[in-house]
Design an enzyme around this catalytic site. Sequence first.
Site, mmCIF file in Angstrom:
data_model
loop_
_atom_site.group_PDB
_atom_site.id
_atom_site.type_symbol
_atom_site.label_atom_id
_atom_site.label_comp_id
_atom_site.label_asym_id
_atom_site.label_seq_id
_atom_site.Cartn_x
_atom_site.Cartn_y
_atom_site.Cartn_z
ATOM 1 C CG LEU A 40 -2.138 -0.749 1.325
ATOM 2 C CD1 LEU A 40 -2.789 -0.601 2.702
ATOM 3 C CD2 LEU A 40 -3.104 -0.321 0.243
ATOM 4 C CG ASP A 41 -0.260 4.888 -2.029
ATOM 5 O OD1 ASP A 41 -0.798 5.259 -0.965
ATOM 6 O OD2 ASP A 41 -0.816 4.970 -3.126
ATOM 7 C CB ALA A 42 3.395 6.693 2.210
ATOM 8 C CB SER A 44 -3.213 3.667 0.740
ATOM 9 O OG SER A 44 -3.353 4.300 -0.516
#
Length: 181
Positions: A40-42, A44
């Site tokens: 998950l990107d930062a 999210s």
Amino acid sequence: MKLILFNKPFDVMCQFSPHPTRATLANYIKTPNIYPAGRLDADSEGLVLLTDDGKLQHKISHPNWKEAKTYLVQVEGNANSEQLTRLANPLDLGDFITLPCKAIKIAEPEWIWPRTPPIRERANIPTSWLCIVLSEGKNRQVRRMTAAVGLPTLRLIRSGIGDYNLATHPLLPGEAMEIST
């Protein structure tokens, strides 16, 4: 074999190696020799599965297995039926066309935690909550999809991966739970 469910907080990097400015999984997970099955990107939040089993990691994260991933998305604007139809059908994002997915408008789930820091609010612009279920997961795909139909993402929470979800395994941000498999 270990399987750990982790509720990744906002602004945490989905990696164990150090990051110069942000917290990483190593700040929360102390179990040795486990790795995230997907990322998950930062920006999210939400469910990340971690395992020490390479085959399970591959099955969860590789697109060939089409493991369903459920996202709860707060968007700017009042989502209408045309926008939901466009999200659900193949959508050309320029570098790829998405697979069909499920996209519905929902009420804000009662079990969602407050985000720190809170999302920006514009008093004169409404927001909507969507549930989007993908069988693929390309980089920033949900954010790009909602933007393409005129609904910029304000908050993105992955609530489920396959049979595992935060509604039945309630974890607050930063909490982890080992599951017996």
